[in-house]
Each structure stands twice: as C-alpha cells, then as structure tokens.
Design an enzyme around this catalytic site. Structure first.
Site, PDB file in Angstrom:
ATOM      1  CB  SER A 177      -0.925   0.009   1.213  1.00 58.80           C
ATOM      2  OG  SER A 177      -1.641   1.228   1.272  1.00 58.80           O
ATOM      3  CB  THR A 182      -7.222  -1.715   0.583  1.00 59.22           C
ATOM      4  OG1 THR A 182      -7.150  -2.192  -0.764  1.00 59.22           O
ATOM      5  CG2 THR A 182      -6.328  -2.546   1.486  1.00 59.22           C
ATOM      6  CE  LYS A 184     -11.585  -0.381  -1.281  1.00 57.38           C
ATOM      7  NZ  LYS A 184     -11.428   0.162  -2.647  1.00 57.38           N
ATOM      8  CG  ASN A 195     -12.372   4.602   0.173  1.00 55.03           C
ATOM      9  OD1 ASN A 195     -13.279   5.334   0.573  1.00 55.03           O
ATOM     10  ND2 ASN A 195     -11.387   5.042  -0.583  1.00 55.03           N
ATOM     11  CG  ASP A 212     -11.964   3.960  -3.888  1.00 61.07           C
ATOM     12  OD1 ASP A 212     -10.843   4.489  -3.756  1.00 61.07           O
ATOM     13  OD2 ASP A 212     -12.251   2.838  -3.418  1.00 61.07           O
ATOM     14  N   GLY A 267     -13.899  -5.008 -17.406  1.00 62.06           N
ATOM     15  CA  GLY A 267     -13.945  -5.712 -16.138  1.00 62.06           C
ATOM     16  C   GLY A 267     -15.262  -5.493 -15.406  1.00 62.06           C
ATOM     17  CB  ALA A 291     -16.221  -2.801 -12.685  1.00 63.26           C
ATOM     18  NE  ARG A 329     -11.139 -12.304 -18.441  1.00 63.22           N
ATOM     19  CZ  ARG A 329     -10.456 -12.438 -19.579  1.00 63.22           C
ATOM     20  NH1 ARG A 329     -10.883 -13.258 -20.516  1.00 63.22           N
ATOM     21  NH2 ARG A 329      -9.340 -11.744 -19.771  1.00 63.22           N
ATOM     22  N   GLY A 357      -3.694   4.808 -12.224  1.00 61.58           N
ATOM     23  CA  GLY A 357      -4.128   4.398 -10.903  1.00 61.58           C
ATOM     24  C   GLY A 357      -3.531   5.257  -9.806  1.00 61.58           C
TER      25      GLY A 357
END
Length: 279
Positions: free
Chosen positions: A21, A68, A72, A93, A109, A132, A137, A157, A242
């Site tokens: 982190s 993290t 959460k 978070n 976030d 994703g 997401a 997916r 990021g």
C-alpha cells in the site's frame, strides 16, 4: 473534524495484503506538508475475521482509517452510519471517528475518480466503456453516473458478471449494456475507457489501440505503465493512471480526517511517484 498540530492523532490503512500500500506514503507526505507533526499513519494487515477485534481496541486518539480489500464491505456492520456515496456501491474505503464517538463510513474512490478525470479536463462524456466487472468496476460506474450522459458498455467474461453490472446500472440510474470480453477491442473506440482489471489482463489489447485514441483511465499503478497505457500514450491519447486515482481519493481522506482543506495534492503525488520509482 478539526485537529491542531499539537493533538496526537492516529490513522492507518487496513487490508490484506497490505505491504504494497502507498497510503502511508501519501498521508505522511500530507501531514508533513500541513505541519501536523504529532499525527501518525500506519498500516495493519487485517482480514474480515480480525476486523471487529481491531475496532474494539481503538482509542480516542484515532481520527480515521483507510480500507482496502477485503474490508470495504465487511466493515459496514461495524459502523454507525455510511454516506450516500458509500451506500450506492455498498463499499466503504474511509472510516471517520467523530468527536462524539460515532463511526462514519464514506467512499472517496468515486469522487476521487471524478476528480482525477476533471484534472485532465474531462468534465463530461456522452458514452464510455468499462473493462472488467469487479468491485472497482462498480465504483467506476458510480463515477460515470456523475459525468456520462449516455450509454456505458461493460466488457465482461461471464453472464453472471454481466448480470451484476446491469444490476449496478439500474441501482445507480445509468444505462449499462454488457458485451463479451472477446469483443473488448471495440471498447477502445469509446470517448472514455476505464480499465479495472488485474495486471496483465489488458496486455493483449495494446496491439489494437486505435490511432485516434481518446482517454484511458487505467486503475493500475504498479507496474506502470501497463502495456495498454504505454501504447495509448504512444498514439497521443490521454491517460489517467491508478496513481492519479490513489492520490485524489487520499486527498479527500486527508481532508476529512484532519479538517485541513485543501490537502496538498502536489506533495502527495510527488511522494507517491518517488515511492514507485524506488520500487
């Protein structure tokens, strides 16, 4: 919540794993810049089972926590209140400890994503694509609900993941269409592409980046750049990293925990960049 430089206060980041982190680097840089000499910020490797015991031992010197994965959602039953933003994605978070002893959960976030995009001049888009369908997401969808006026296409997916993303869209009141990951190259033509997948997942897409790439927001920061981000930059497209997200969400945490506004964005970013370079 406000605090003076002489008040000994504590904050920390919790999660598992946690050694990687950057939060301590960012928050400590802020304390130094703000001359909060008696503030400390640590990291603790804590999982869901250990979290209630950790909370039970916290004293009045604690100002807040950064959380993290995998905490959460696990933290929510331990809180007295959560913000509308955190409730919208069922993810906290940030935990703030108020002067009257309440535990308040928030999610930085989502506004952090919006702030990182705004810093690059992106105030609004008419459509977007998400690569994703995990926890990040859903936060990306919540951010897009604030700035996207049209459809969001999520490339996933499995049908189970697709169903989850459509449900999040309904909950967040944003139009979401899902598509198979095999067609993810189509995502790259969107005005804004948000990549939320683990390291290496999007590497194959680097070969099909369009020559007129628009904006890529890749939530990874280590290693950086990703293959996709590197190719995107090569073609002149705008890239949000990021680290940008991490810094902007940490800025909001520092402001909430210390009461000092604005938090020192530049100093925090430079500290993060130095730490990543040292790795």
């Amino acid at each position: 919540m406000t605090a003076g430089a002489a008040d000994p206060r504590r904050a920390a980041v919790l999660g598992k794993p946690i050694a990687h982190s950057l939060s301590p680097v960012l928050h400590r840089a802020a304390y130094e810049e703000l001359k909060l000499t008696s503030w400390s910020y640590d990291r603790f490797e804590i999982d869901e089972t250990a979290l209630p015991g950790f909370f039970a031992e916290l004293g009045p010197e604690w100002a807040g926590l950064s959380l993290t994965m995998p905490l959460k959602r696990a933290v929510i039953p331990l809180l007295d209140e959560i913000s509308e933003t955190a409730a919208s994605v069922e993810a906290v978070n940030t935990v703030l400890f108020t002067e009257d002893g309440r535990r308040v959960g928030d999610n930085t976030d989502i506004p952090g994503m919006v702030a990182a995009l705004r810093e690059r001049g992106i105030e609004q888009v008419d459509s977007a694509a998400i690569l994703g369908a995990g926890a990040t997401a859903s936060s990306a969808l919540a951010a897009l609900a604030r700035i996207c006026t049209g459809e969001v296409v999520a490339y996933v997916r499995s049908e189970a993941r697709a169903a989850e993303m459509r449900q999040w869209g309904e909950r967040l009141d944003i139009e979401v269409r899902t598509a198979d990951w095999a067609d993810a190259d189509r995502a790259l033509r969107a005005p804004l592409v948000i990549a939320t997948t683990p390291a290496g997942t999007t590497d194959a897409l680097a070969a099909v980046v369009p020559e007129r790439a628009a904006t890529l927001f890749d939530v990874l920061y280590d290693p950086w750049p990703t293959a996709l981000a590197a190719r995107w930059s090569m073609y002149g497209g705008a890239v949000v990293s990021g680290l940008d997200l991490l810094v902007h969400q940490a800025v909001l945490q520092v402001e909430q925990m210390t009461g000092r506004v604005p938090a020192p964005l530049d100093a925090m970013r430079k500290a993060g960049e130095r730490a990543l370079a040292a790795r």
